[in-house]
Design an enzyme around this catalytic site. Structure first.
Site, PDB file in Angstrom:
ATOM      1  N   SER A  19     -85.290  47.664 -62.689  1.00 50.11           N
ATOM      2  CA  SER A  19     -85.778  47.921 -61.330  1.00 50.11           C
ATOM      3  C   SER A  19     -85.250  46.886 -60.359  1.00 50.11           C
ATOM      4  O   SER A  19     -85.047  45.716 -60.728  1.00 50.11           O
ATOM      5  CB  SER A  19     -87.312  47.887 -61.326  1.00 50.11           C
ATOM      6  OG  SER A  19     -87.824  47.852 -60.014  1.00 50.11           O
ATOM      7  N   TYR A  25     -95.315  44.273 -62.697  1.00 45.91           N
ATOM      8  CA  TYR A  25     -94.345  45.333 -62.956  1.00 45.91           C
ATOM      9  C   TYR A  25     -92.927  44.755 -63.016  1.00 45.91           C
ATOM     10  O   TYR A  25     -92.173  45.009 -63.961  1.00 45.91           O
ATOM     11  CB  TYR A  25     -94.435  46.398 -61.867  1.00 45.91           C
ATOM     12  CG  TYR A  25     -93.311  47.397 -61.911  1.00 45.91           C
ATOM     13  CD1 TYR A  25     -93.190  48.310 -62.961  1.00 45.91           C
ATOM     14  CD2 TYR A  25     -92.343  47.438 -60.910  1.00 45.91           C
ATOM     15  CE1 TYR A  25     -92.145  49.226 -63.008  1.00 45.91           C
ATOM     16  CE2 TYR A  25     -91.300  48.348 -60.945  1.00 45.91           C
ATOM     17  CZ  TYR A  25     -91.208  49.243 -61.995  1.00 45.91           C
ATOM     18  OH  TYR A  25     -90.170  50.138 -62.042  1.00 45.91           O
TER      19      TYR A  25
END
Length: 336
Positions: A128, A153
């Site tokens: 990501s 995350y």
């Protein structure tokens, strides 16, 4: 033709990736737990588009189910794995941290072990853009260190890259990590800004504009993401013979390990995205200006030079085109 495991097949990117692989004749085993992080009806609708297509089979299973994953790898003997399943979302990680450990760390270990023990030729997995965290040098380059994540995350995605490197180093497993930049398009996730804005504007409700609109995102259209995923999956990671431990390049290694950004290389102001959406919808949004949310960053901007050099591709869909296609899909899908 290859037999490919696509995890997260009921998800946004996994669904589109599976479609493209099937269209070119690959055999796809799609894995997903179809959880309720967002409306499962959308996930089931995506699966309905895949189920019944020649070469596709669906397996409902948790990534954290170690015996179940072991059995799947032993039975299927995949040629390649495209691992897109994860607990997504920066903001959700602030209130549900354990979900990220179970899925993104424990689950990723099970994928690595399955690849290691069952002769998988190449593991391609989703990282990501959030791993860049506190970095401020733009554009974000895969050759930068990314040691200051701003959300759990992001930390789990950085951990995935580190875990993959150890398996590439210890067992010679070729791994490629893909740092996605703000993916959008038809069949997109309901927790993402474009979807939330569209739903609210059509309902005549205000939209929350964070950081008072002072945000820039490298919005990347889904077809460009899928093209990058498939090209990098086909391009099996190899060692970098020039890698130097005295000046280590974070994106490569002496092991068969690669990291790439997949982004549009063209950051868009949040207010421009909203204006583009207003034009596509033919409506004006009521904007509720809000402060920056915890774990968020003000800007993202992908340097895709490594992607271009290695697989000859760079995303290039203009935001006006992508938003128009999303709105067309949204109006059709939610016509009822």
């Amino acid at each position: 033709m290859a037999k490919i495991l696509v995890t997260g097949a009921a998800g946004f990117i996994g669904f589109h990736t599976s479609q493209r692989l099937l269209a070119r004749g690959d055999e796809v085993v799609g894995l997903d737990n179809v959880n309720d992080y967002y409306d499962p009806r959308l996930k089931h609708a995506r699966l309905a588009q895949l189920t019944g297509q020649p070469g596709f089979r669906f397996v409902k299973r948790e990534l954290a189910d170690r015996p179940g994953l072991d059995a799947l790898f032993a039975e299927e003997r995949f040629d390649r794995v495209i691992h897109l399943a994860a607990q997504a979302g920066v903001r959700y990680s602030l209130t549900n941290p354990h979900a990220y450990i179970d899925s993104n760390l424990v689950g990723f270990l099970h994928i690595l072990e399955g690849c290691r023990h069952h002769g998988v030729q190449h593991l391609t997995y989703a990282s990501s853009s959030s791993v860049y965290g506190a970095n401020t040098t733009m554009p974000f380059s895969v050759h930068q260190n990314v040691d200051h994540p701003l959300s759990l995350y992001a930390a789990t995605k950085k951990a995935n890259e580190l875990m993959a490197h150890t398996y590439s180093h210890l067992y010679g497993l070729p791994t490629t990590g893909l740092r996605f930049f703000t993916v959008y398009g038809p069949w997109g996730r309901p927790d993402m800004a474009l979807f939330l804005f569209t739903k609210a504007i059509l309902a005549g409700e205000p939209i929350d504009v964070f950081n008072h609109g002072q945000m820039r995102r490298d919005f990347t259209y889904i077809d460009d993401i899928v093209e990058g995923v498939i090209r990098t999956s086909d391009h099996v990671a190899t060692p970098n013979p020039a890698w130097d431990g005295a000046h280590p390049d974070p994106a490569t290694s002496r092991a068969p390990y690669r990291i790439y950004n997949i982004g549009n290389n063209n950051p868009v102001e949040l207010m421009h995205l909203i204006a583009t959406l207003e034009q596509a919808l033919g409506r004006t949004a009521e904007k509720r200006l809000m402060p920056m949310q915890a774990g968020d960053v003000p800007a993202t901007f992908a340097d895709v030079e490594a992607l271009v050099e290695d697989v000859g591709f760079a995303p290039n869909t203009p935001i006006e085109v992508g938003v128009g296609r999303f709105v067309e899909w949204y109006r059709t899908f939610y016509a009822d």
